[in-house]
Design an enzyme around this catalytic site. Sequence first.
Site, PDB file in Angstrom:
ATOM      1  N   LYS A  79       0.857  -1.189   0.000  1.00 46.49           N
ATOM      2  CA  LYS A  79       0.000   0.000   0.000  1.00 46.49           C
ATOM      3  C   LYS A  79       0.892   1.238   0.000  1.00 46.49           C
ATOM      4  O   LYS A  79       1.951   1.239   0.659  1.00 46.49           O
ATOM      5  CB  LYS A  79      -0.878  -0.051   1.265  1.00 46.49           C
ATOM      6  N   SER A 154      -9.606   1.362   2.856  1.00 45.16           N
ATOM      7  CA  SER A 154      -8.783   2.175   1.997  1.00 45.16           C
ATOM      8  C   SER A 154      -7.711   1.394   1.240  1.00 45.16           C
ATOM      9  O   SER A 154      -7.130   1.937   0.298  1.00 45.16           O
ATOM     10  CB  SER A 154      -8.106   3.266   2.829  1.00 45.16           C
ATOM     11  N   SER A 178      -9.622  -1.108   7.027  1.00 42.43           N
ATOM     12  CA  SER A 178      -9.070  -0.922   5.679  1.00 42.43           C
ATOM     13  C   SER A 178      -8.329  -2.102   5.081  1.00 42.43           C
ATOM     14  O   SER A 178      -7.997  -2.067   3.897  1.00 42.43           O
ATOM     15  CB  SER A 178      -8.151   0.287   5.651  1.00 42.43           C
TER      16      SER A 178
HETATM   17  N1  GLN Z   1     -13.042   3.440   6.498  1.00 40.91           N
HETATM   18  C1  GLN Z   1     -12.441   3.836   7.732  1.00 40.91           C
HETATM   19  C2  GLN Z   1     -12.131   5.312   7.677  1.00 40.91           C
HETATM   20  O1  GLN Z   1     -12.411   5.923   6.711  1.00 40.91           O
HETATM   21  C3  GLN Z   1     -11.234   3.016   8.020  1.00 40.91           C
HETATM   22  C4  GLN Z   1     -10.042   3.419   7.263  1.00 40.91           C
HETATM   23  C5  GLN Z   1      -8.822   2.626   7.600  1.00 40.91           C
HETATM   24  O2  GLN Z   1      -8.883   1.573   8.231  1.00 40.91           O
HETATM   25  N2  GLN Z   1      -7.695   3.161   7.224  1.00 40.91           N
HETATM   26  O3  GLN Z   1     -11.614   5.859   8.583  1.00 40.91           O
END
Ligand code: GLN
Length: 485
Positions: A79, A154, A178
Amino acid sequence: MDLYEIPAWRIAQGVISGDLRAVDVLESCLERLDSLEGYIRACLDVYVDEALEEAERVDRLSQEGHHPGPLAGVPVLLKDNICVKGRRTTCGSRMLEGWISPYDATMVNLLRQAGAVVVGKTNMDEFAMGSSTENSAFFPTSNPHDLARVPGGSSGGSAAAVAAGYVPLALGSDTGGSIRQPAAFCGIHGLKPTYGMVSRYGLVAFASSLDQIGPMARDMGDLALCMDVIGQRDPMDATSRSFEGPRFIDVIRNDSLKGLRVGILRGFDEGRVDQELTMVSLMASRFCLDAGAAVSDVKLPVSMGAGLASYYIIAPAEASSNLARFDGVRFGPSVTGDTLGETYQMVRSQGFGPEVKRRIMMGTYALSSGYYDEYYGRAQRVREAIREEFRQVFRSVDLLICPPSPCLPFLKGEMAEDPVRMYLTDAFTLPANLAGVPALTVYAGRSRTGLPLAVQLMAPWGEDRRLVMAGAVLERAFGAPSVVG
Ligand code: GLN
């Protein structure tokens, strides 16, 4: 079977024994990537030449009779919030466009020492804020199962890349889901380890008390193999520690769950959850029963109730502090205003996208004097109550099953204009981050419309091995994911 379809553990075995060449595997993966990337757009950077050199080096080691490491010749994608020295790390943001990392993340060192070949970087929601990868400043990624749909987020780029067969293994980061939600949306497996099991050194911080790096793969054995490599205490990350135990890869051979107490989560707003997702959770509990476990119903009213509100105060609060460094002095677009204040304002207005700005404003507000206790203080008290709730529940069960998300992969654009609706889709994943416990999503077949289904497992703090062991039992029952597209 084409070389790009082979799981990581078999690649490593083949390269170590001399039956496979790392270079051939890599070339097959790169060809696969080339043929699909125009449709899926999972990558932000691909290191063709450097990866070929790394693969050649691994082959040479093996030919000379040295052990090239447990991940010998395994192509991996990272990532784009994980730093690789001399390479771009953008975090999916204009703010870091053109920024070259001066050092390697601990993950990069550990993977390379184990013989893995780092192939490049994957697309993500800007600074990991989002659940669809639509918040990337560069372009959205498509779900390989249906290009009109999001891959989740994400870590959507990592999930899509593994599902489409670019690589057998990728790393993501998980602050509130994410790793797990995009893995579920793309039909692969994803693990968020216990907080502290994997080093965060060289991971660009979103919310430091919640962030954790973890593996995503099409094979439970690959998750296990990767955990044996990356689950190390690191002196460069003071929150990391060692969790002694047998090797993950040995634990997953166990196909009995005898003596294990499995709780199936009930009492949340079941009506709002996709019926097929609820059904596969029930099927998973049935498979656990068949494997010798005892199954009962459990409830987590605080975690599944106030968890979401608590997360959406704490994560933005930490983000507002972590992202304060992006002020145009060391990072960011080179614009200069008449005053220093104006420069900050211009850089941050141009460099950050709308979701990141929203989080910074929410976080700053929650931390501002006069509101601190009402918001941040209260969210922390809820977090403590959630930790306690997990401690209580894990007195009566050893594992927990629940859906990974209330919905199947949604259409691009479907939620983009409605941030709160998007936040609500994180309800089942973020409690594990607030409590610090490990959680895993396991592929569970396809829906009637052909979209991937998944179940989520959670275990007590530090019991990641138990989680992956149960994951392997479920993988055998549901069937392992295969490459799509
Ligand atoms: N969808 C969650 C957020 O927007 C989690 C994101 C993540 O785990 N980086 O914060």
